[in-house]
Design a protein around this motif. Structure first.
Motif, PDB file in Angstrom:
ATOM      1  N   GLU A   1       3.511  13.930  -5.428  1.00 43.71           N
ATOM      2  CA  GLU A   1       2.850  12.632  -5.281  1.00 43.71           C
ATOM      3  C   GLU A   1       1.357  12.707  -5.553  1.00 43.71           C
ATOM      4  O   GLU A   1       0.684  11.670  -5.674  1.00 43.71           O
ATOM      5  N   ARG A   2       0.803  13.941  -5.599  1.00 44.68           N
ATOM      6  CA  ARG A   2      -0.620  14.154  -5.858  1.00 44.68           C
ATOM      7  C   ARG A   2      -1.507  13.377  -4.887  1.00 44.68           C
ATOM      8  O   ARG A   2      -2.460  12.680  -5.266  1.00 44.68           O
ATOM      9  N   VAL A   3      -1.177  13.509  -3.605  1.00 46.82           N
ATOM     10  CA  VAL A   3      -1.990  12.909  -2.545  1.00 46.82           C
ATOM     11  C   VAL A   3      -2.639  14.028  -1.745  1.00 46.82           C
ATOM     12  O   VAL A   3      -2.265  15.205  -1.864  1.00 46.82           O
ATOM     13  N   ALA A   4      -3.619  13.675  -0.922  1.00 50.37           N
ATOM     14  CA  ALA A   4      -4.271  14.666  -0.062  1.00 50.37           C
ATOM     15  C   ALA A   4      -3.259  15.222   0.936  1.00 50.37           C
ATOM     16  O   ALA A   4      -2.541  14.459   1.599  1.00 50.37           O
TER      17      ALA A   4
ATOM     18  N   GLY B   1       8.050  19.879  -1.784  1.00 49.99           N
ATOM     19  CA  GLY B   1       7.679  19.761  -3.189  1.00 49.99           C
ATOM     20  C   GLY B   1       7.524  18.316  -3.632  1.00 49.99           C
ATOM     21  O   GLY B   1       6.677  18.000  -4.481  1.00 49.99           O
ATOM     22  N   ALA B   2       8.325  17.403  -3.058  1.00 43.46           N
ATOM     23  CA  ALA B   2       8.203  15.984  -3.407  1.00 43.46           C
ATOM     24  C   ALA B   2       6.850  15.429  -2.981  1.00 43.46           C
ATOM     25  O   ALA B   2       6.256  14.603  -3.687  1.00 43.46           O
ATOM     26  N   LEU B   3       6.355  15.885  -1.838  1.00 51.38           N
ATOM     27  CA  LEU B   3       5.019  15.454  -1.398  1.00 51.38           C
ATOM     28  C   LEU B   3       3.943  15.958  -2.347  1.00 51.38           C
ATOM     29  O   LEU B   3       3.013  15.226  -2.705  1.00 51.38           O
TER      30      LEU B   3
ATOM     31  N   ALA C   1       0.994   8.741   2.785  1.00 50.59           N
ATOM     32  CA  ALA C   1       0.134   9.458   3.731  1.00 50.59           C
ATOM     33  C   ALA C   1       0.805   9.615   5.086  1.00 50.59           C
ATOM     34  O   ALA C   1       0.616  10.630   5.773  1.00 50.59           O
ATOM     35  N   GLU C   2       1.587   8.627   5.489  1.00 40.99           N
ATOM     36  CA  GLU C   2       2.364   8.766   6.725  1.00 40.99           C
ATOM     37  C   GLU C   2       3.308   9.960   6.620  1.00 40.99           C
ATOM     38  O   GLU C   2       3.509  10.712   7.569  1.00 40.99           O
ATOM     39  N   GLY C   3       3.889  10.149   5.425  1.00 36.33           N
ATOM     40  CA  GLY C   3       4.803  11.264   5.212  1.00 36.33           C
ATOM     41  C   GLY C   3       4.111  12.606   5.257  1.00 36.33           C
ATOM     42  O   GLY C   3       4.675  13.589   5.750  1.00 36.33           O
ATOM     43  N   VAL C   4       2.881  12.686   4.761  1.00 36.76           N
ATOM     44  CA  VAL C   4       2.137  13.943   4.791  1.00 36.76           C
ATOM     45  C   VAL C   4       1.917  14.399   6.230  1.00 36.76           C
ATOM     46  O   VAL C   4       2.212  15.550   6.593  1.00 36.76           O
ATOM     47  N   GLN C   5       1.411  13.500   7.052  1.00 37.63           N
ATOM     48  CA  GLN C   5       1.119  13.883   8.435  1.00 37.63           C
ATOM     49  C   GLN C   5       2.405  14.140   9.225  1.00 37.63           C
ATOM     50  O   GLN C   5       2.461  15.046  10.061  1.00 37.63           O
ATOM     51  N   ALA C   6       3.450  13.359   8.930  1.00 39.32           N
ATOM     52  CA  ALA C   6       4.741  13.592   9.595  1.00 39.32           C
ATOM     53  C   ALA C   6       5.305  14.956   9.222  1.00 39.32           C
ATOM     54  O   ALA C   6       5.952  15.624  10.043  1.00 39.32           O
ATOM     55  N   SER C   7       5.060  15.404   7.982  1.00 41.35           N
ATOM     56  CA  SER C   7       5.569  16.713   7.551  1.00 41.35           C
ATOM     57  C   SER C   7       4.853  17.854   8.264  1.00 41.35           C
ATOM     58  O   SER C   7       5.476  18.856   8.628  1.00 41.35           O
ATOM     59  N   TRP C   8       3.544  17.714   8.456  1.00 41.38           N
ATOM     60  CA  TRP C   8       2.831  18.739   9.232  1.00 41.38           C
ATOM     61  C   TRP C   8       3.354  18.794  10.662  1.00 41.38           C
ATOM     62  O   TRP C   8       3.558  19.880  11.233  1.00 41.38           O
TER      63      TRP C   8
ATOM     64  N   ASP D   1       0.839  -1.200   0.000  1.00 38.63           N
ATOM     65  CA  ASP D   1       0.000   0.000   0.000  1.00 38.63           C
ATOM     66  C   ASP D   1       0.875   1.251   0.000  1.00 38.63           C
ATOM     67  O   ASP D   1       1.122   1.858   1.039  1.00 38.63           O
ATOM     68  N   ARG D   2       1.352   1.656  -1.175  1.00 41.25           N
ATOM     69  CA  ARG D   2       2.228   2.823  -1.280  1.00 41.25           C
ATOM     70  C   ARG D   2       1.508   4.105  -0.871  1.00 41.25           C
ATOM     71  O   ARG D   2       2.097   4.986  -0.239  1.00 41.25           O
ATOM     72  N   ALA D   3       0.227   4.227  -1.227  1.00 39.84           N
ATOM     73  CA  ALA D   3      -0.518   5.441  -0.893  1.00 39.84           C
ATOM     74  C   ALA D   3      -0.552   5.665   0.612  1.00 39.84           C
ATOM     75  O   ALA D   3      -0.394   6.793   1.093  1.00 39.84           O
ATOM     76  N   ALA D   4      -0.750   4.599   1.367  1.00 41.83           N
ATOM     77  CA  ALA D   4      -0.764   4.721   2.827  1.00 41.83           C
ATOM     78  C   ALA D   4       0.623   5.091   3.352  1.00 41.83           C
ATOM     79  O   ALA D   4       0.741   5.829   4.336  1.00 41.83           O
ATOM     80  N   ALA D   5       1.662   4.592   2.689  1.00 36.01           N
ATOM     81  CA  ALA D   5       3.028   4.932   3.097  1.00 36.01           C
ATOM     82  C   ALA D   5       3.289   6.422   2.905  1.00 36.01           C
ATOM     83  O   ALA D   5       3.861   7.087   3.773  1.00 36.01           O
TER      84      ALA D   5
END
Length: 449
Positions: free
Chosen positions: A217-220, A212-214, A92-99, A86-90
């Motif tokens: 990825e075109r994720v939420a 910018g890398a996040l 997503a962990e990065g998105v929340q960690a970045s905030w 599940d790459r998308a979930a992986a």
């Protein structure tokens, strides 16, 4: 057995380890190499500026350790998600960690504007060194948001086994800053503060590239406070572990400062070389985090166990190679960072301890990565606290009480390393760390979907 063997060959092969470790090696080396350049540039301004960077830089290391917590925690969680398919979930962990990283970075920057000078003054025992360190720290702390954003970015990209983009996102800004540092310090005439400005430029640019890398990825990208809160809980043990490290190294700097400017300057040189070796050796740990996490996420504990043994052996070989280089450079390397004979003399006091520790540390750092990738953070926390309270901190303060100098401080660091090595080998042998699944079960939290 026949079904697990292909997975074992793919996950645990030396070629696969090298494919992840070598780009990570360059990324890890970039920041400490810049710090070494910074130390060398500032060291030629005199003992007081060098001592000021030692004190101020030690405080900023706290921020770097927070970044390590964010990166390592994110790598382990993202790697398990990635290993389960599940790459998308992986990501997503990065998105929340970045905030989370951005929020922590802003808090650090604000806190250092308010309390930084008082903190450096306390560490340096007041005086000219404390004042110069406080001014340097106020500027350097402005790079904290970028520094922590970069840490979170490194974490999720390693989790999805992409170590190439971080190579460019870290090395480029640090090369720019390495050029700017001597220019700002000398021709521009900013002196000590010029090194802090160059540092801020590198960290901010790096953070922007990872953000910018996040986006690419075109994720939420919307923050989810509940998930961020869960990440904080899951990272609690890493935070406690980091606090144990920082309490030890802050105490070591404080005691070294009380032995005089030459002693704390020499301590700064040795510590920065130690951090450099540690982070370079951590390239193996990063490969272990990504590969062990992915193997356990895919349900293959045999591959994870085989990888742990290989990583440990590689760590011993790399640590021994560093020890040979350090021993050969004992009479030369300190002169790169200071022209003061007193500083050279003090550096040679710490040097034998530094050399002896390196082979042991190579194994310790590698196995740290195995357990972090497995999510066995609570054990690492307990082991680090025991090593700090039972070895490093008592030796530091005994060194102060009995005027043992830098030799006493570095003997404490050796004891700390030995305690951790024994504990890690025992844990590896037990096999209790190898828990499979896309999410490691933890009774303290409910994992995010």
């Amino acid at each position: 057995m026949s079904q697990s063997t292909p997975t074992l060959d793919r996950v645990a092969s030396p070629r696969r380890i090298a494919a992840l470790a070598l780009p990570a090696l360059v990324v890890l080396a970039a920041e400490p190499l810049y710090v070494l350049v910074d130390t060398a540039v500032v060291g030629h301004l005199g003992q007081v500026p060098l001592a000021a960077v030692a004190v101020g830089g030690t405080v900023m290391t706290l921020t770097a350790w927070v970044g390590t917590v964010v990166a390592y925690g994110t790598t382990g969680r993202a790697a398990r998600r990635f290993g389960s398919g599940d790459r998308a979930a992986a990501v997503a962990e990065g998105v929340q960690a970045s905030w989370l990283a951005l929020a922590l970075g802003v808090l650090v920057a604000i806190g250092m504007q308010v309390g930084g000078p008082a903190l450096t003054g306390a560490l340096a025992g007041g005086g000219e060194v404390g004042r110069a360190a406080g001014e340097w720290l106020r500027i350097a702390s402005l790079g904290a948001p970028g520094l922590l954003l970069a840490a979170a970015g490194n974490g999720w990209l390693r989790g999805v086994q992409d170590t190439r983009r971080p190579l460019w996102f870290v090395v480029g800004p640090n090369l720019l800053s390495a050029v700017l540092c001597p220019v700002l310090v000398y021709p521009v005439g900013m002196g000590l503060n010029g090194s802090a400005v160059a540092n801020v430029i590198a960290q901010t640019l790096s953070g922007v590239l990872f953000a910018g890398a996040l986006v690419a990825e075109r994720v939420a990208l919307r923050p989810h406070l509940r998930v961020i809160g869960q990440q904080l809980v899951l990272s609690r043990d890493l935070l406690i572990r980091g606090v144990a490290f920082q309490a030890s190294f802050l105490s070591a700097t404080a005691v070294a400062a009380r032995f005089g400017a030459a002693a704390v300057g020499a301590h700064q040189i040795a510590v920065q070389l130690w951090f450099f070796a540690a982070l370079v050796l951590d390239a193996l740990a990063i490969a272990a985090q990504a590969l062990v996490g992915a193997a356990l996420g895919a349900g293959d504990d045999q591959a994870a166990r085989a990888l742990a043994k290989r990583i440990g052996r590689f760590g011993a070989v790399c640590g021994a190679a560093f020890a040979v280089l350090a021993a050969a450079g004992a009479g030369v390397v300190p002169t790169w960072f200071s022209a003061e004979p007193a500083v050279h003399e003090q550096a040679l006091v710490a040097w034998p301890w530094f050399v002896v520790m390196l082979p042991l540390a190579g194994v310790v750092f590698a196995l740290d990565g195995v357990l972090i990738g497995a999510g066995d953070i609570r054990y690492l926390r307990n082991l680090t606290v025991v090593g700090a309270l039972g070895g490093f901190l008592p030796a530091i303060w005994l060194s102060h009480a009995f005027t043992l100098g830098l030799g006493g401080i570095w003997a404490g660091l050796l004891l700390f390393t030995v305690i951790r090595l024994i504990g890690l080998l025992l844990r590896l042998r037990s096999g209790a760390w190898a828990v499979t699944g896309a999410v490691r079960t933890d009774p303290r939290v409910t994992p995010a979907a």
